[in-house]
Write a protein that holds these residues in place. Structure first.
Motif, PDB file in Angstrom:
ATOM      1  N   ASP A 503      -7.869  29.542   4.670  1.00  0.00           N
ATOM      2  CA  ASP A 503      -8.270  30.858   5.194  1.00  0.00           C
ATOM      3  C   ASP A 503      -8.882  31.736   4.108  1.00  0.00           C
ATOM      4  OD1 ASP A 503      -7.340  30.079   7.637  1.00  0.00           O
ATOM      5  OD2 ASP A 503      -5.416  31.141   7.496  1.00  0.00           O
ATOM      6  N   LYS A 504      -8.520  31.488   2.869  1.00  0.00           N
ATOM      7  CA  LYS A 504      -9.055  32.278   1.763  1.00  0.00           C
ATOM      8  C   LYS A 504     -10.351  31.677   1.195  1.00  0.00           C
ATOM      9  CE  LYS A 504      -4.834  34.500   0.090  1.00  0.00           C
ATOM     10  NZ  LYS A 504      -4.088  34.436   1.328  1.00  0.00           N
ATOM     11  N   GLY A 505     -10.918  30.667   1.888  1.00  0.00           N
ATOM     12  CA  GLY A 505     -12.200  30.096   1.460  1.00  0.00           C
ATOM     13  C   GLY A 505     -12.090  29.187   0.256  1.00  0.00           C
ATOM     14  N   THR A 506     -10.942  28.506   0.124  1.00  0.00           N
ATOM     15  CA  THR A 506     -10.719  27.662  -1.054  1.00  0.00           C
ATOM     16  C   THR A 506     -11.695  26.493  -1.118  1.00  0.00           C
ATOM     17  OG1 THR A 506      -8.372  28.220  -0.972  1.00  0.00           O
ATOM     18  CG2 THR A 506      -8.985  26.309  -2.284  1.00  0.00           C
ATOM     19  N   ILE A 507     -12.005  25.887   0.038  1.00  0.00           N
ATOM     20  CA  ILE A 507     -12.882  24.703   0.038  1.00  0.00           C
ATOM     21  C   ILE A 507     -14.251  25.054  -0.527  1.00  0.00           C
ATOM     22  CG2 ILE A 507     -14.041  23.012   1.514  1.00  0.00           C
ATOM     23  CD1 ILE A 507     -11.594  23.089   3.347  1.00  0.00           C
ATOM     24  N   GLN A 508     -14.854  26.139  -0.041  1.00  0.00           N
ATOM     25  CA  GLN A 508     -16.169  26.545  -0.544  1.00  0.00           C
ATOM     26  C   GLN A 508     -16.090  26.926  -2.021  1.00  0.00           C
ATOM     27  OE1 GLN A 508     -14.596  27.642   2.193  1.00  0.00           O
ATOM     28  NE2 GLN A 508     -16.021  28.342   3.788  1.00  0.00           N
ATOM     29  N   GLN A 509     -14.996  27.606  -2.411  1.00  0.00           N
ATOM     30  CA  GLN A 509     -14.862  28.032  -3.805  1.00  0.00           C
ATOM     31  C   GLN A 509     -14.764  26.829  -4.740  1.00  0.00           C
ATOM     32  OE1 GLN A 509     -11.678  30.815  -4.514  1.00  0.00           O
ATOM     33  NE2 GLN A 509     -11.859  30.715  -6.731  1.00  0.00           N
ATOM     34  N   LEU A 510     -13.988  25.829  -4.340  1.00  0.00           N
ATOM     35  CA  LEU A 510     -13.816  24.643  -5.188  1.00  0.00           C
ATOM     36  C   LEU A 510     -15.109  23.842  -5.292  1.00  0.00           C
ATOM     37  CD1 LEU A 510     -10.264  23.383  -4.124  1.00  0.00           C
ATOM     38  CD2 LEU A 510     -10.893  24.834  -6.058  1.00  0.00           C
ATOM     39  N   ILE A 511     -15.859  23.746  -4.184  1.00  0.00           N
ATOM     40  CA  ILE A 511     -17.155  23.053  -4.232  1.00  0.00           C
ATOM     41  C   ILE A 511     -18.099  23.785  -5.190  1.00  0.00           C
ATOM     42  CG2 ILE A 511     -19.215  22.454  -2.894  1.00  0.00           C
ATOM     43  CD1 ILE A 511     -17.336  21.950  -0.495  1.00  0.00           C
ATOM     44  N   GLY A 512     -18.085  25.113  -5.133  1.00  0.00           N
ATOM     45  CA  GLY A 512     -18.910  25.899  -6.041  1.00  0.00           C
ATOM     46  C   GLY A 512     -18.518  25.685  -7.498  1.00  0.00           C
ATOM     47  N   ILE A 513     -17.207  25.630  -7.775  1.00  0.00           N
ATOM     48  CA  ILE A 513     -16.739  25.380  -9.150  1.00  0.00           C
ATOM     49  C   ILE A 513     -17.203  24.009  -9.616  1.00  0.00           C
ATOM     50  CG2 ILE A 513     -14.677  25.000 -10.563  1.00  0.00           C
ATOM     51  CD1 ILE A 513     -13.251  27.106  -8.847  1.00  0.00           C
TER      52      ILE A 513
END
Length: 940
Positions: A503-513
């Motif tokens: 819910d906190k957008g972890t998947i998109q954030q990790l892909i960006g990292i």
């Protein structure tokens, strides 16, 4: 000077239970070897046997004075050292004096004087004396430990001084005719004689005698520098005996210092497990707890802080033993309090008013406290104490970006190291305290910290210590430990935590990292970046597994990063920098994040992902094969996959089917499956049996335990290869050789063979249990066994046909090759014969004329006999030409008139001229414009 000789009486045993050499030997009266030496007064003549006999007598009135005088003379005689050859007798005299002390206190002084002599060097007359008298010396030195039983403080202290002097030997003046024994000789003999064990046992006699106890501890401190002595001390229960008295009153502070030093040496130089076991009792831990509390709350000197840290390290080692009563003695609660009082305010009187400085010792203490929390949390009863101590909250105070202009008690480098240590500690503690983690908004804190780690904010990292490895000048160390914490929480598979993360957008954030980390890759930080990328993929796998919606969020961007890793140079996989771990994580991500989501699967296929998977499979790395084949089995459920698999080509134009069959053969070879040289089945009853199955006897098992045949399916890759080839259609596999087809026959029938194998196990188990199936069941079992064997025979027959067919094809191919070789040889023979004829014609006129006649005859015979009317006949043979080779296309042309050619400067470029062909030679005509020239001349 003459010597007096006497024979020493053979003694069965010395005091203390040690055997003395029972062989009789010549005992010389001590004296100088030469008259010159005697004049110097080095050693005066003395009969040691007479002194021993005198001390053993008890029935004369004036005997005591004589005994004391004789011992006094002995002491005066040996003021320069003790010869090794007389050491046994001197120590026997010492033992006799010690035995008289209880009834005759006057003998304390002689015994004391002899003990002082033991501090002097041991002397050897020959080099071999050290070996010759080794046993006597070891037994003599061991006697010092037994003498500690004498209730005389003066003697006990002198014994200790004497032993300590072993380790601080100083060279004395040279003694003519003698050499000093090596400096380590006394130490070695003390080890052989077991002195350390008796000194430990003497501790029980000194409960309330502080001075003597300190001297014994000093002795043990020196003795514990040797592994041999540490082992002896361990057997005497030295660790627990010393630890229990750590908290005894001692104004000098030596007791605690020397005791901790001895415990350190015991842990390092003897059996660590045994020492931990000795210290893992309530009394020892209570003593350690009190000592640590006192040093923590009242110790302010540099020495106190160092000693405090040493005690904490010893406690940490003991805490590794699950059986240690750390909670029962209250030590765990106190340690948690000391670890968190700086971050979580406490009203406990123990820490009221306490504050840690930024000194090296206090900084080391803080790290040790974090470390012991990790060890303590392995004991599940500690969890409640961690909750009460608000450990998670205290540790999370470090998980935040550095705040500018904020005053902290630690230096920047110290704070960074503590931050990394705190995050590493959270990775062990937080999974046990999920409610506390969520109440602290752990996910939000970690994701915000990760965002800062990935940002371009200026930050000068010091990269100190173990946790900061690879993080100098960047934020990679912080990112690595934050991801480890996140991975630990995700792999709990707690739906509350994982849903909150998504819910906190972890998947998109990790892909960006991950994408940003690709651009930051360089040789210096390559290893840490690879670890970060591996953790990112593992976290994504944990979040997306079993959730189609999350796989859709992973989407094409996630597939792109997986494809990027799959394109890694195969040579790097074995580089040791973590590429193999990254590849494992990537394969896990394919399984968890792509399979099951049709849009991602199609995009993966579109980007030639299957080709990349097969490229890795073709590397023939056993550790990857199982996982890749499992992915292939799942991917083949997609109808688009088969075309991609069949289109793939490896080295030497190898197809996917050929690769899989090759892997099957390699696997069977490693498993020890019986095949002949052509790959055919040897045993039709057991066509899939491995060498392990042959060795293991069939035994009855419970219904819920898988048998060996069933376990075989999971333990090797044959079942997966069968599944993949089955989904590709066994009948239409491209690029297979005859050997591949022979193996394919077995693969095609793998399921039938395995079913027969399992039924055969069932039948054998029934026999072993001495059960008799009913007639109908028995017929069924026998029918299944027969059918399985028939299938095996059918496969063997089919394999034979293929091998024979291939043999015929090989024979035909061989004949074709032979025919080609034969034609080549024949052509060469004809060429050679033609050359020989040519040479003959050029070297012999008669041969040439004969050949010419034959040629003319052949030409005439080849001409057409009937000639049409009005035909012009042209001769094709030049008369008078004495050659037999065919003449070229030669035309005789008379000199052409200049009017026809236009002179030497005439335009001869006929490419752009339209020249008419007339009879005779070419004639120049008026120029004719070409088509292009005509177009140019037409006005527009």
């Amino acid at each position: 000077m003459s010597t007096v000789e006497a024979t020493a009486p053979a003694e069965a045993q010395e005091p203390g239970g040690r055997n003395k050499s029972s062989t009789s030997r010549q005992i010389a009266v001590i004296g100088a070897v030469t008259e010159d030496e005697e004049k110097q007064g080095v050693f005066k003549p003395m009969d040691l046997n007479r002194i021993i006999k005198l001390l053993e007598e008890n029935d004369k009135d004036d005997l005591e004075e004589k005994q004391l005088n004789s011992v006094k003379k002995l002491v005066q005689c040996y003021q320069n050292g003790l010869p090794l050859r007389d050491l046994a007798q001197i120590f026997k005299i010492l033992n006799l004096c010690a035995g008289k002390i209880e009834n005759q206190p006057q003998f304390i002084e002689p015994a004391y004087d002899i003990l002082k002599l033991c501090s002097l060097p041991f002397l050897k007359k020959k080099v071999s004396d050290e070996i010759t008298y080794a046993e006597d010396t070891a037994n003599s030195i061991a006697l010092l430990g037994d003498l500690m039983k004498i209730p005389s403080s003066e003697l006990r202290i002198q014994i200790c001084k004497c032993i300590v002097d072993f380790y601080h030997a100083e060279p004395k003046k040279h003694i003519p005719g003698y050499q000093q024994a090596s400096s380590s000789y006394k130490i070695k003999m003390a080890e052989v004689g077991g002195l350390a064990k008796t000194m430990v046992q003497s501790m029980t006699l000194l409960e309330n005698q502080l001075v003597e106890k300190l001297w014994v501890l000093k002795v043990l401190q020196h003795l514990s520098t040797s592994e041999v002595n540490c082992t002896l001390m361990m057997k005497a229960q030295a660790a627990s005996g010393i630890c229990i008295h750590l908290n005894d009153p001692d104004p000098s502070g030596q007791l605690l210092f020397r005791s901790s030093e001895i415990l350190w040496n015991l842990l390092e130089k003897s059996s660590k497990e045994e020492i931990i076991q000795q210290l893992s009792n309530l009394e020892c831990l209570l003593a350690l707890k009190e000592v640590f509390k006192n040093l923590f709350t009242r110790g302010f000197s540099h020495y106190d802080r160092q000693l405090r840290n040493d005690i904490l390290v010893i406690t940490t080692i003991i805490a590794q033993n699950p059986g240690a009563p750390m909670i029962e003695c209250g030590f765990t609660r106190d340690l948690i309090l000391f670890a968190t009082f700086n971050e979580v305010k406490s009203q406990n009187p123990l820490v009221k008013g306490l504050k840690l400085s930024n000194s090296c010792e206090d900084f080391e203490l803080k790290k040790l406290l974090f470390n012991i929390i990790v060890i303590l949390c392995k004991d599940l009863p500690t969890v409640q104490l961690l909750i009460d101590g608000k450990v998670v909250w205290a540790l999370f105070t470090y998980v935040k970006r550095p705040e500018k202009h904020k005053i902290i008690e630690w230096s920047a480098a110290q704070h960074e190291e503590l931050q990394l240590h705190a995050i590493a500690t959270l990775s062990s503690v937080a999974p046990l305290l999920i409610e506390e983690y969520m109440s602290c908004q752990g996910n939000a804190r970690v994701l915000a910290f990760l965002e800062w780690c990935d940002s371009e904010d200026p930050f000068i990292s010091h990269g100190n210590s173990f946790h900061g490895t690879g993080g100098r000048g960047n934020k990679f160390a912080q990112m690595r430990y934050s991801l480890r914490l996140l991975r630990a929480m995700v792999y709990l598979e707690d739906e509350t935590i994982n849903t909150d993360l998504c819910d906190k957008g972890t998947i998109q954030q990790l892909i960006g990292i991950f994408k940003n980390s690709i651009s930051k890759t360089n040789e210096k930080e390559e290893a840490i970046i690879l670890e970060i990328q591996s953790d990112l993929l593992l976290i994504l796998s944990g979040l997306c597994e079993h959730h189609i919606q999350r796989k859709e969020i992973f989407g094409t961007e996630g597939v792109d990063i997986i494809l990027h890793v799959m394109k890694t140079d195969p040579k790097k996989i074995q580089s040791g920098l973590g590429y193999n771990v990254l590849l494992f994580s990537t394969l896990d991500s394919i399984w968890c994040c792509i399979l099951g989501c049709y849009s991602s699967e199609d995009y993966f296929l579109e980007k030639e992902g299957i080709f990349l998977l097969l490229d890795v499979l073709a590397l023939n790395q056993k550790k990857f094969c199982n996982l890749i084949l499992g992915i292939m089995v799942e991917f083949c459920d997609n109808p688009k996959t088969a075309a991609h698999v069949n289109a793939w080509r490896g080295k030497k134009d190898q197809t996917a089917a050929s690769l899989l069959i090759k892997l099957w053969r390699k696997e069977e070879k490693e498993l020890g499956v019986k095949r002949d040289k052509n790959g055919k089945i040897i045993d039709t009853k057991k066509p899939l049996f491995t060498s392990f199955q042959e060795e293991q006897k069939i035994m009855p098992l419970p219904a819920n335990c898988p048998s060996i045949a069933v376990m075989d399916i999971a333990e090797n890759i044959r079942a997966k290869i069968y599944a993949v080839l089955g989904k590709l259609d066994f009948e239409n596999l491209p690029g297979l050789s005859a050997e591949d087809f022979v193996t394919l026959c077995i693969i095609h029938r793998y399921l039938d063979f395995k079913i027969g194998e399992i039924w055969n196990e069932i039948y054998e188990e029934i026999k072993l249990e001495k059960l008799r199936p009913v007639t109908a069941d028995k017929k069924v079992l026998e029918g299944i066994t027969t059918a399985s064997e028939s299938i095996g025979k059918m496969v063997v027959s089919l394999q034979n046909e293929m091998i024979e067919s291939q043999a015929r094809q090989d024979a035909q191919s061989e004949q074709k090759v032979y025919a080609k070789i034969q034609a080549t040889h024949k052509q060469r023979e004809l060429a050679n014969k033609s050359w020989e004829n040519f040479l003959a014609r050029t070297s012999n006129a008669k041969t040439l004329k004969k050949a010419k006649r034959l040629q003319e005859k052949a030409i005439e015979s080849s001409k057409f006999k009937g000639q049409p009317q009005n035909a012009i006949f042209h001769r094709t043979v030049i008369k008078g030409l004495n050659t037999t080779v065919p003449s070229g296309g030669v035309v005789t042309v008379e000199s052409t008139p200049a009017r026809l050619l236009g002179g030497p400067l005439a335009d001869t470029d006929i490419a752009l001229k339209k020249l008419p062909i007339r009879g005779g030679a070419l004639q120049r005509i008026k120029a004719v414009k070409t088509v292009n020239e005509q177009k140019k001349s037409i006005p527009s």
